[in-house]
Design a protein around this motif. Sequence first.
Motif: not given
Length: 341
Positions: A66-72, A74-82, A131-138
Motif C-alpha cells: 500500500g502507501t504510507v498515510v501517517s505515523y504514530g 515516535g515512529a519513522r519510515g518512508p514518507a507519507p505517500g510512499a 502496523v509496526p513502522a519497522e515492518q515497512l519496506r519502500a
Amino acid sequence: MLGCVIHGQGDLRVEELPVPEPAPGQALVAVRYGGVCGSDLHYWRHGGVGDFRLREPMLLGHEVVGTVVSYGAGARGPAPGAAVAVHPATPCGVCPECSGGRRNVCRDTRYLGSAARFPHVQGGFAGQVAVPAEQLRALPDGLGPRRAALAEPLSVALHAVRRAGDVTGRHVLVTGAGPIGCLVVAAARAAGAARVTVTDLLPRALEYASAVGAGTVVRADDPGDAGWPDEVDVAVEASGVAAGLGTCLRLVRRGGTVVQLGMLPPGQVPFAGNLVVSREIELRGAFRFDTEFDGALRLLAAEPAFDALISAVVPVRDAESAFTLAADRTRSCKVLLNFDA
Ligand SMILES: [Zn+2]
Ligand SMILES: [Zn+2]
C-alpha cells in the motif's frame, strides 16, 4: 473502510470497519493490494491452518502492499505517500531462536492475520491498517505495487531454497505448482539451479510453473509421464500432501536434501521414513522467512515474468468470489484483492 473478516469455517464477511489510529511506533498504511494465500483459504474452508484453529473473528491477510498515510508517536519510515510492502512478522527479539538468528521460528512472534496465538493477530485485508513502522519496506525502483504483492510468498520460497543449501548447478524437484511451488521454481532458478522439474496434478498449474522457469513439468498422477527424473539433487515439497513428500523421498539422490515447505494436514502424516534412514536423506522443514523479504523485493523488481502468476485482481467487496477463484487451481494461480476505495 471495508475489511475481510473470517468468523469461522465457511463464514467470510466483508465488513465496514473503523479506520485504526496508529499507536506509538506504528505506521498507518492505505492498502492497495492483498494477495490471497493458501493459509487464508484454509481459515475460510477449514476454520484453521495446520495446527492453528480460529477461536475468534480475525481480519485475514498477510501479503499486503500500500502507501504510507501517517505515523504514530515516535515512529519513522518512508514518507507519507510512499509505496510500501509490509513485512508481516514481528518476532519477539529476545527468545533463544531470535537470539540465535532464527527469527522466523520465534516462539513468541506476531504474524499478520494468524491464529497461531490468542488473541489472534489481525491481518491486513482492510482499507487501512496500523502496523509496526519497522515492518515497512519502500518498494525498489521499477517495482509497482501489483507485482510487489508477491513479496511475502516469494520470501517463503527464497527461504525454502536457502534451507536446501547451495543449489548452484543442481537439479531441483518441486512437488506442487500452486503459487508457492511456482515461486520456489523462480527462487531456485535465481539461486543458480541448473534444472528445475515440477510435478502437479493439474495441467493449468504446470503452465504457471513453466512461465517462471520450470524446465520440465510432470503430471503427478501419470507414472508414464516422460518427464519423471530418475534422480534429483534437491527436492522441495510444496503441495502439503503426504504423497508429495513420498515423491520427494523416492526421487532425491542418496545423501540429498528434502525440504518440507507445504503445510501438511493436522496431526499424524504417514511417510516412508526408512528412506530417510537408508539413504541418509536430509529432511528439513522451512517455515515463513526473515531477511529474505528484501531480496524478494529486489528479485521482483528485476523480473517481469512474475506477473504471469497474478491471475486476477478482485475488488474487496467481492472477496468471497476472489477466495472461490483462488481455491480453484484449474482457473487461477495468485489472486489479489484490491482495496482502492
Ligand atoms: Zn502467504
Ligand atoms: Zn523470539
